[in-house]
Write a protein that holds these residues in place. Structure first.
Motif, PDB file in Angstrom:
ATOM      1  N   TRP A 304      21.757  11.130  -7.395  1.00  0.00           N
ATOM      2  CA  TRP A 304      21.917   9.865  -6.673  1.00  0.00           C
ATOM      3  C   TRP A 304      20.559   9.329  -6.221  1.00  0.00           C
ATOM      4  CZ3 TRP A 304      25.981   7.229  -7.478  1.00  0.00           C
ATOM      5  CH2 TRP A 304      27.235   7.845  -7.636  1.00  0.00           C
ATOM      6  N   VAL A 335      24.413  10.149 -13.608  1.00  0.00           N
ATOM      7  CA  VAL A 335      25.483  10.054 -12.610  1.00  0.00           C
ATOM      8  C   VAL A 335      26.852  10.182 -13.264  1.00  0.00           C
ATOM      9  CG1 VAL A 335      26.634   8.477 -11.013  1.00  0.00           C
ATOM     10  CG2 VAL A 335      24.148   8.761 -10.913  1.00  0.00           C
ATOM     11  N   ALA A 381      24.384   4.222  -4.626  1.00  0.00           N
ATOM     12  CA  ALA A 381      23.584   5.443  -4.606  1.00  0.00           C
ATOM     13  C   ALA A 381      23.216   5.832  -3.174  1.00  0.00           C
ATOM     14  CB  ALA A 381      22.326   5.251  -5.447  1.00  0.00           C
TER      15      ALA A 381
END
Length: 391
Positions: A304, A335, A381
């Motif tokens: 992240w 991700v 994020a």
């Protein structure tokens, strides 16, 4: 770090759709090729460009590195005259825009014929990037190599694979090997617009060793150019090269607007004046710097964290082309491989994956605004990174 079995359908869809778009666009691009006077050209409207247009500039720098006073080519008229003498008076206008430190790296390529040099460059870039990403279990290399950002990198012969290798290599090594990370970050002075937030990240983490070595590496490049080519190379860059880059931002042609994915260029496409657009871009850059500092003050999940940094870096700079979104593409691929997301979050990342094409289409139809898509991605994020840190 082992990949979680998340988002398999989304990743398969991206591999298929991305691969199809890549193949279709590549075939359309190759259909415009033609030979003339011993050079391979691509047709781009009213004039032609050599295939690998941006690498052609790099290759020219490599050739100039072996000649006296290479900095003279920062003069736009002088360089254009040299191009027309080499390729004909109908050749599209191009100009040198990179710092003279690139002469050091371009010199070996300048000793090769153009097409073999282009082939070597095009193969080496992905290999170097995959070398730095090889330890990432679950990374779907196809998502990165067949992405729209990779396509724009391929057709232009850009250095995005190499610069991303420096960014991602330094990012993943910054804690365990700060000295090596500092060297990689320092080499990004070759393309400084992508590294605006790196000092903020390192200061937030109190990583003084990486920060200091990055500064020393950048300084070493300046001194090396001075020793090899004289101070005139830097003087010509500062007095001739930088003003030419400024002119691109001040009076951008429509095709540059469509390729440049920044708030500044979106505002210019919407008719905003240069001063107002740059002021708003500056405010966004300041906001991203503050957010980056706050985000990296605490330790977060690295996946992240890289997504946040990639998105924030794009928002901070006024000068980022479609191929510069390769870092965001890599972060999205990581991700999707490692974290479970709801359908809305997956859709946001899918849009980020296709952002170079979405932005090009939007600006072509006079619909600015897509350059702000990294903002909700950065927010996602931020939120996910903090949630995981609090568990």
């Amino acid at each position: 770090m082992q990949a979680l079995p998340s988002q398999p359908e989304t990743r398969r869809m991206l591999r298929f759709t991305g691969g199809f778009c890549f193949l279709f666009l590549a075939l359309a691009w190759m259909a415009s090729w033609h030979w003339q006077g011993g050079w391979l050209y691509e047709g781009v409207g009213t004039c032609d460009l050599v295939v690998g247009r941006d690498f052609f500039q790099f290759w020219q720098m490599g050739r100039a590195a072996w000649q006296p006073d290479p900095g003279r080519f920062y003069d736009f008229g002088h360089y254009l005259s040299a191009l027309h003498g080499q390729l004909g008076a109908g050749y599209c206008e191009q100009q040198w825009s990179y710092p003279p430190s690139l002469l050091l790296f371009a010199a070996p390529f300048g000793t090769l014929p153009y097409l073999p040099a282009l082939l070597l460059w095009s193969l080496a870039g992905p290999l170097v990037l995959m070398h730095f990403a090889r330890r990432d279990d679950g990374l779907d290399a196809a998502l990165v190599l067949l992405s729209p950002a990779a396509f724009f990198c391929l057709i232009s012969g850009q250095n995005s694979f190499f610069t991303l290798a420096l960014i991602y290599g330094g990012f993943t090594l910054r804690r365990q090997k700060p000295a090596l990370a500092g060297v990689l970050f320092g080499l990004l002075s070759l393309k400084p617009q992508l590294a605006l937030l790196l000092p903020v990240l390192l200061i937030a983490e109190r990583n003084w060793r990486a920060l200091g070595i990055a500064a020393l590496t950048a300084l070493a490049l300046v001194v090396a150019v001075w020793a090899a080519f004289g101070w005139d190379a830097w003087a010509d860059y500062l007095t001739l090269g930088l003003p030419e880059q400024h002119d691109i931002l001040a009076r951008p042609p429509r095709n540059i607007m469509a390729c440049m994915v920044t708030l500044f260029m979106d505002l210019r496409a919407a008719g905003t004046g240069y001063g107002a657009a740059m002021a708003l871009q500056g405010l966004l850059a300041l906001a991203m710097a503050v957010a980056t500092y706050r985000f990296f003050r605490a330790r977060r999940d690295e996946t992240w964290s890289f997504l946040f940094f990639a998105a924030a870096s794009l928002l901070a700079t006024p000068y980022a082309m479609g191929y510069d979104l390769l870092g965001l593409t890599l972060a999205i691929a990581l991700v999707l491989a490692r974290h479970r997301l709801n359908p809305t979050q997956q859709s946001l990342l899918v849009a980020g994956f296709f952002l170079p094409l979405l932005h090009y289409a939007a600006i072509s139809f006079h619909l600015p605004g897509t350059a702000l898509l990294p903002l909700p991605i950065a927010w996602l994020a931020w939120r996910k990174g903090r949630e995981m840190a609090e568990r």
